[in-house]
Design an enzyme around this catalytic site. Structure first.
Site, mmCIF file in Angstrom:
data_model
loop_
_atom_site.group_PDB
_atom_site.id
_atom_site.type_symbol
_atom_site.label_atom_id
_atom_site.label_comp_id
_atom_site.label_asym_id
_atom_site.label_seq_id
_atom_site.Cartn_x
_atom_site.Cartn_y
_atom_site.Cartn_z
ATOM 1 N N ARG A 20 0.827 -1.207 0.000
ATOM 2 C CA ARG A 20 0.000 0.000 0.000
ATOM 3 C C ARG A 20 0.864 1.261 0.000
ATOM 4 N NH1 ARG A 20 -0.628 4.674 2.760
ATOM 5 N NH2 ARG A 20 -0.359 3.576 4.751
ATOM 6 N N HIS A 215 10.780 6.677 8.276
ATOM 7 C CA HIS A 215 11.378 6.800 6.953
ATOM 8 C C HIS A 215 12.880 7.012 7.138
ATOM 9 C CE1 HIS A 215 7.686 7.442 4.269
ATOM 10 N NE2 HIS A 215 7.252 7.062 5.453
ATOM 11 N N CYS A 246 5.870 9.468 0.199
ATOM 12 C CA CYS A 246 4.565 10.085 0.419
ATOM 13 C C CYS A 246 4.295 11.040 -0.728
ATOM 14 C CB CYS A 246 4.518 10.829 1.755
ATOM 15 S SG CYS A 246 2.941 11.667 2.036
ATOM 16 N N ASN A 255 10.439 4.178 2.963
ATOM 17 C CA ASN A 255 10.191 3.631 4.286
ATOM 18 C C ASN A 255 11.380 2.804 4.760
ATOM 19 O OD1 ASN A 255 7.233 4.176 4.919
ATOM 20 N ND2 ASN A 255 7.047 3.274 2.891
#
Length: 306
Positions: A20, A215, A246, A255
């Site tokens: 996701r 992150h 993002c 991430n």
């Protein structure tokens, strides 16, 4: 060599976000069948919580516009938790119609990011989440609350700890079972992590109810994770191969890579249930579909050894 550190948890649950949070930031849209195979491969590697997709309007995140097509392809994954992100009641209704029983909402600790991501103030976003959380719980679904910009904001700079703790408490009080603290642009350092977790504890939010989402912009994600583990946090968000960023915060890089996390936890004697070789092979496979190498240091090291 496995050398445990006293005081750390015996087991950590990895909340895998690659399917996701990782794929939503890709310029090219990954085919639904590839996404489904990605989730299956992650499950085969031993991950038991895999955030599958988002039921956001396709206009905002076109990479995840196939949520209705994807979820039925994952119906054979017994024993694997497949939470999804929902932005509002419409998204929740779409998810519940497919039998989803774990959802997440995505809030902000700062006004600037709330405006950029949700086109609302912090107060307005919390008001929007309130009926979503209530309706989800009434339907028997569990709810995770993401709180972004917990350590720094690209527009506002450093975010005061008390400000984050206040918004976190309000989000949790809506009825979220778990709260994930996001270092969206990767500026946190271990002392900052400890200070925030201390403030949250003083606000009544125990470590057992918290997750961390780091992150790796400045290479601090593992150090920050270790600080959280020492505080008692046992749920850590990570993304296979270090995918993601993002779309609404341009300075947000990838991430924390799940492989890097598993390597560290294994060395500390902390159980994750994850097969690192299978996970690495999965990230190499996905990197091939994306047309670029994985940024994960562990993936690069292990795949080079092979």
């Amino acid at each position: 060599m496995v050398l445990p550190e006293p005081g750390l948890p015996a087991r950590v649950r990895i909340h895998e976000v690659g399917a996701r949070d990782g794929l939503q930031n890709e310029k090219a849209t990954v085919p639904t069948e590839v996404k489904a195979e990605f989730v299956h491969r992650l499950a085969d590697a031993g991950l038991t919580t895999i955030e599958a997709t988002s039921f956001v309007h396709p206009k905002w995140v076109p990479q995840l516009a196939d949520a209705e097509a994807l979820m039925p392809l994952l119906g054979d994954l017994d024993g694997v938790r497949l939470p999804v992100l929902v932005p509002n009641e419409r998204g929740l209704d779409r998810a519940l119609a497919l039998g989803v029983r774990e959802i997440a909402v995505f809030g902000s600790a700062t006004e600037s990011f709330a405006k950029a991501n949700l086109n609302r103030t912090v107060d307005e976003s919390l008001a929007m989440f309130e009926p979503v959380v209530a309706k989800a719980r009434d339907a028997g679904a569990s709810v995770r609350g993401y709180l972004s910009m917990c350590f720094g904001d690209p527009w506002e700079g450093t975010v005061p700890v008390d400000q984050v703790a206040g918004v976190a408490k309000r989000l949790a009080d809506l009825g979220c079972d778990e709260l994930s603290l996001g270092d969206t642009i990767g500026v946190a350092t271990p002392g900052h992590v400890t200070a925030l977790l201390t403030a949250l504890g003083e606000a009544g939010l125990s470590a057992a109810r918290l997750a961390v989402h780091f992150h790796d912009t400045y290479g601090q994600a593992l150090a920050n994770t270790l600080a959280a583990l020492r505080f008692g946090v046992t749920t850590v968000d990570a993304s296979a191969g270090g995918l993601g960023g993002c779309p609404y915060a341009k300075s947000a890089t990838g991430n924390l890579a799940t492989e890097d996390l598993v390597w560290m936890l294994t060395g500390l004697g902390i159980d994750t249930g994850v097969d690192l070789a299978r996970l690495t092979a999965t990230s190499v496979w996905m990197a091939g579909h994306l047309g670029r190498p994985s940024p994960s240091r562990t993936v690069r090291a292990l795949s080079h050894e092979e």
